[in-house]
Scaffold this motif. Sequence first.
Motif, mmCIF file in Angstrom:
data_model
loop_
_atom_site.group_PDB
_atom_site.id
_atom_site.type_symbol
_atom_site.label_atom_id
_atom_site.label_comp_id
_atom_site.label_asym_id
_atom_site.label_seq_id
_atom_site.Cartn_x
_atom_site.Cartn_y
_atom_site.Cartn_z
ATOM 1 N N PHE A 235 76.527 -52.754 38.005
ATOM 2 C CA PHE A 235 75.983 -53.886 38.752
ATOM 3 C C PHE A 235 74.480 -53.938 38.524
ATOM 4 C CE2 PHE A 235 75.771 -50.224 41.462
ATOM 5 C CZ PHE A 235 74.568 -50.345 42.151
ATOM 6 N N LYS A 236 73.916 -55.102 38.745
ATOM 7 C CA LYS A 236 72.479 -55.297 38.621
ATOM 8 C C LYS A 236 71.889 -55.608 39.990
ATOM 9 C CE LYS A 236 72.247 -56.862 33.819
ATOM 10 N NZ LYS A 236 71.765 -57.946 32.914
ATOM 11 N N PRO A 237 70.648 -55.234 40.208
ATOM 12 C CA PRO A 237 70.051 -55.489 41.529
ATOM 13 C C PRO A 237 69.762 -56.972 41.723
ATOM 14 C CG PRO A 237 68.415 -54.601 40.038
ATOM 15 C CD PRO A 237 69.721 -54.547 39.303
ATOM 16 N N PRO A 238 70.034 -57.494 42.900
ATOM 17 C CA PRO A 238 69.687 -58.895 43.167
ATOM 18 C C PRO A 238 68.179 -59.057 43.336
ATOM 19 C CG PRO A 238 70.555 -57.862 45.144
ATOM 20 C CD PRO A 238 70.702 -56.855 44.039
ATOM 21 N N LYS A 239 67.709 -60.287 43.210
ATOM 22 C CA LYS A 239 66.273 -60.548 43.345
ATOM 23 C C LYS A 239 65.802 -60.326 44.778
ATOM 24 C CE LYS A 239 66.034 -63.830 39.503
ATOM 25 N NZ LYS A 239 65.674 -65.216 39.092
ATOM 26 N N ASP A 240 66.580 -60.792 45.726
ATOM 27 C CA ASP A 240 66.232 -60.652 47.136
ATOM 28 C C ASP A 240 67.282 -59.827 47.853
ATOM 29 O OD1 ASP A 240 63.993 -62.273 46.768
ATOM 30 O OD2 ASP A 240 65.187 -64.100 47.082
ATOM 31 N N ILE A 241 66.843 -59.038 48.838
ATOM 32 C CA ILE A 241 67.755 -58.176 49.605
ATOM 33 C C ILE A 241 67.657 -58.544 51.076
ATOM 34 C CG2 ILE A 241 68.164 -55.827 50.416
ATOM 35 C CD1 ILE A 241 67.597 -54.759 47.783
ATOM 36 N N ASP A 242 68.808 -58.781 51.675
ATOM 37 C CA ASP A 242 68.880 -58.991 53.112
ATOM 38 C C ASP A 242 69.237 -57.660 53.767
ATOM 39 O OD1 ASP A 242 69.068 -59.922 55.639
ATOM 40 O OD2 ASP A 242 70.967 -61.005 55.360
ATOM 41 N N LEU A 243 68.463 -57.253 54.766
ATOM 42 C CA LEU A 243 68.715 -55.961 55.402
ATOM 43 C C LEU A 243 70.115 -55.881 55.993
ATOM 44 C CD1 LEU A 243 65.351 -55.095 57.206
ATOM 45 C CD2 LEU A 243 66.349 -53.996 55.204
ATOM 46 N N LYS A 244 70.639 -57.002 56.458
ATOM 47 C CA LYS A 244 71.980 -56.985 57.053
ATOM 48 C C LYS A 244 73.039 -56.664 56.010
ATOM 49 C CE LYS A 244 70.881 -60.185 60.806
ATOM 50 N NZ LYS A 244 71.221 -61.461 61.472
ATOM 51 N N SER A 245 72.796 -57.055 54.776
ATOM 52 C CA SER A 245 73.775 -56.776 53.722
ATOM 53 C C SER A 245 73.813 -55.307 53.347
ATOM 54 C CB SER A 245 73.460 -57.613 52.483
ATOM 55 O OG SER A 245 72.203 -57.221 51.925
ATOM 56 N N LEU A 246 72.787 -54.535 53.747
ATOM 57 C CA LEU A 246 72.747 -53.105 53.436
ATOM 58 C C LEU A 246 73.497 -52.269 54.453
ATOM 59 C CD1 LEU A 246 69.000 -52.762 52.368
ATOM 60 C CD2 LEU A 246 71.004 -53.035 50.898
ATOM 61 N N HIS A 247 73.915 -52.891 55.568
ATOM 62 C CA HIS A 247 74.690 -52.207 56.610
ATOM 63 C C HIS A 247 73.932 -51.001 57.157
ATOM 64 C CE1 HIS A 247 78.365 -54.553 55.771
ATOM 65 N NE2 HIS A 247 77.969 -54.487 54.510
ATOM 66 N N LEU A 248 72.663 -51.221 57.499
ATOM 67 C CA LEU A 248 71.881 -50.148 58.110
ATOM 68 C C LEU A 248 72.285 -49.995 59.570
ATOM 69 C CD1 LEU A 248 68.302 -50.791 56.681
ATOM 70 C CD2 LEU A 248 69.974 -49.116 55.912
ATOM 71 N N GLN A 249 72.350 -48.763 60.018
ATOM 72 C CA GLN A 249 72.697 -48.478 61.408
ATOM 73 C C GLN A 249 71.503 -48.737 62.320
ATOM 74 O OE1 GLN A 249 75.655 -47.821 62.196
ATOM 75 N NE2 GLN A 249 75.769 -46.706 64.128
ATOM 76 N N LYS A 250 71.768 -49.154 63.541
ATOM 77 C CA LYS A 250 70.687 -49.308 64.514
ATOM 78 C C LYS A 250 70.073 -47.942 64.791
ATOM 79 C CE LYS A 250 72.727 -53.279 66.894
ATOM 80 N NZ LYS A 250 73.254 -53.771 68.184
ATOM 81 N N PRO A 251 68.770 -47.850 64.954
ATOM 82 C CA PRO A 251 67.749 -48.907 64.960
ATOM 83 C C PRO A 251 67.031 -49.068 63.631
ATOM 84 C CG PRO A 251 66.801 -46.920 65.824
ATOM 85 C CD PRO A 251 68.190 -46.554 65.373
ATOM 86 N N LEU A 252 67.662 -48.651 62.516
ATOM 87 C CA LEU A 252 66.956 -48.578 61.240
ATOM 88 C C LEU A 252 66.547 -49.946 60.716
ATOM 89 C CD1 LEU A 252 69.100 -45.838 59.462
ATOM 90 C CD2 LEU A 252 67.007 -45.560 60.777
ATOM 91 N N GLU A 253 67.304 -50.980 61.050
ATOM 92 C CA GLU A 253 66.960 -52.317 60.573
ATOM 93 C C GLU A 253 65.575 -52.741 61.047
ATOM 94 O OE1 GLU A 253 69.954 -55.076 61.613
ATOM 95 O OE2 GLU A 253 71.518 -54.160 60.391
ATOM 96 N N SER A 254 65.201 -52.332 62.240
ATOM 97 C CA SER A 254 63.904 -52.732 62.799
ATOM 98 C C SER A 254 62.798 -51.714 62.507
ATOM 99 C CB SER A 254 64.027 -52.936 64.311
ATOM 100 O OG SER A 254 64.469 -51.742 64.940
ATOM 101 N N THR A 255 63.135 -50.442 62.387
ATOM 102 C CA THR A 255 62.107 -49.405 62.213
ATOM 103 C C THR A 255 61.708 -49.192 60.761
ATOM 104 O OG1 THR A 255 63.798 -47.664 62.093
ATOM 105 C CG2 THR A 255 62.896 -48.203 64.274
ATOM 106 N N TRP A 256 62.581 -49.552 59.811
ATOM 107 C CA TRP A 256 62.294 -49.277 58.410
ATOM 108 C C TRP A 256 61.068 -50.059 57.924
ATOM 109 C CZ3 TRP A 256 62.225 -46.341 54.443
ATOM 110 C CH2 TRP A 256 62.064 -46.842 53.153
#
Length: 755
Positions: A235-256
Amino acid sequence: MGKRRSRGRSQLLSTMTKKQKKHLRDFGEEHPFYDRVSKKEAKPQICQLSESSDSSHSESESESEQEHISGYHRLLATLKNVSEEEEEEEEEEEEEEDGSAGGDAEINEEDGGEDVSVEETAESPKSREHKSLADKSKGRDGEEPPGASQNSSEEFTDVKHESLFSLETNFLEEDSGGSCSQRTSQDPFQQHINKELKEKEIQAAASSPPATQQLKWPVLGQLVFSSKFQKIETFKPPKDIDLKSLHLQKPLESTWAKTNSQFLSGPQKSNSSFTPLQKELFLIMNSYRDLFYPERTALKNGEEVRHVYCLHAINHVLKANAQVLANNSRRRSQKLGVGEDDDFRDQGLTRPKVLIVVPFREAALRVVQLFISLLEGDSKKKVIVSNKKRFQGEYGSDPEERPPNLKRPEDYEAVFVGNIDDHFRIGVAILQRSIRLYAPFYSSDILIASPLGLRTIIGGEGEKKRDFDFLSSVELLIIDQADIYLMQNWEHVLHLMNHMNLLPLDSHGVDFSRVRMWSLNNWSKYYRQTLLFGGLQDAQINSVFNKHCVNAQGQVAVRNVPMTGSISHVLVQLPHVFQRMEAQDLASVIDARFHFFINKILPQYRDAVMSHTLIYVPSYFDFVRLRNYFKKEELNFTHICEYTQKSGISRARHFFLQGEKQFLLLTERFHFYKRYTIKGIRNLIFYELPTYPHFYSEVCNMLRATSRGEEATWTCTVLYSKYDAQRLAAVVGVERAAQMLQSPKNVHLFITGEK
């Protein structure tokens, strides 16, 4: 809630017989004979195991799960047999309590029996039987901290705080991110741990070579995807990344975003919370493939890489713990029927899930600080960190201890910053709002250690005090700065890899009904993700990645070739003579190099005209062999290695500078740890190409330290063979290296610093 549960536990304990309590302490659960059966009344069936039997499975189970029996048998064989003294005590208790056993045997599940079992087993003899294992080294980290009277026993047991950080005694909080268990279809964590392998796939993978495919990414460059288990999926990396698509656990979406803000600037900061390098690295990590990245340097991108693998590690632990806590809540809220326990297999044979191997205490300090930042972020609620003051005292550094006015290269200052003690290990337990440092190994989620710190616990064959069961269920192995271990002791890394994901020798109070089947089948190594970061391409590091990384998801290795070598950074005008020696195979290279040197190279330098000759030797074993030969031949030489005392170093440098000693033998590890400038060099011999490419130009540039008009007589000779292709390409460039290896000529000349 806590008071009600503790009151319920005390009432339950008061209604239990001594025999029931003893069984509860030894096995962590109530005996099935005393379970209350609701609705239908049925006589319990008592099955007694014969001496030759190792399993209590029924015939129907053995027929339906034949491929899993072998691993389960081996696990049950590790359980301790009841001693004769314990049998006598049980017989006495049966005689004393013959009449009252029936009325006291009933225990209600709704009163929290599982909580009672965990807290009671925390004080059981099983939890204390590993105290002696920490005596391998003094204290937990090789030194006895102040105020710790029984530090050696705390490495594996801590009865006082055991229940506070035990996953089994904690309920799932509303803000703990338990909703992630419903997102099983897209979450790569769930897809990875729920992947089912078959016996045929395991056997085929052991015998078949991996299929490979190359792909070029914008930042990482040339990638090699490989796998033994399935068709390669690139696979190739997309140009833009949505944090929700990475399935980060709370509270990492806000603290990262805040934690990583130091590496972001301008439009990049507003568009994404990842740098281009971090984005590509995390996409590979989050796919749970093994990764080898050999371009991690302390001076350039070291902190970027550390931030992104800490995010992946804490994300993995939070998801795994949330799954366990959610299943605990479900088990308490419903009554399980027969055969429903398979829905709750969410653990390994031991609790440690992540092992992070770093070279120095300073690196461990930064990892823990990142964990705290990732859990805290902008939140007003501070993360509770136990033993924080002690940790900062043992892993921090005093600026006044560093000698002033020492001029060293920038890369040296970046590597040897802070506390550079290389003997340590520490367990970290993580819940949603709390981090417990110095947690016992079998109660930890993350282990942070150096290769030496792990080696003193793992021990060797024949040693009485050794333990490696805590490595049995590691799901994520991170080896950072692997090139530094080549300068420490690479054997410790190999010893660690040989003991990863072995079946434990003891049960350690595990609930086998919660253990995943692939862990029971001793297939954990096929589910372990290994992230390997280093600063160079080396054959020994490549060997570890190719041999010990067998993840079913596949492997990804960065394989960029150096177009320009470090020879272009040589500033002095110097002729470089590369002489190729022939060797039949890799095992004979060491002897071939030694005989080529003493027969072809050394006779050219025995004349007094060729004085001030520095011989650079990368391997310590080659250094000892040359030193013994020089002593035997009574040559006029001196030597410096990493074990030489400071006074001996000063004498050797003085004698060599004044010309009183014709030869100076210098080891690469001494140059790595000291980076002294050796003055008086006129002739330079590289017995073998350096491990670090930039060491070649550094040593060559030492010739100008004492320039007295002898530039016309300077010489540089380098020995190499076809098995040194990687090191040769790093020094002269890939195109020149290919020509030198294919050319029929054995001697090649390059001149640098031409005017």
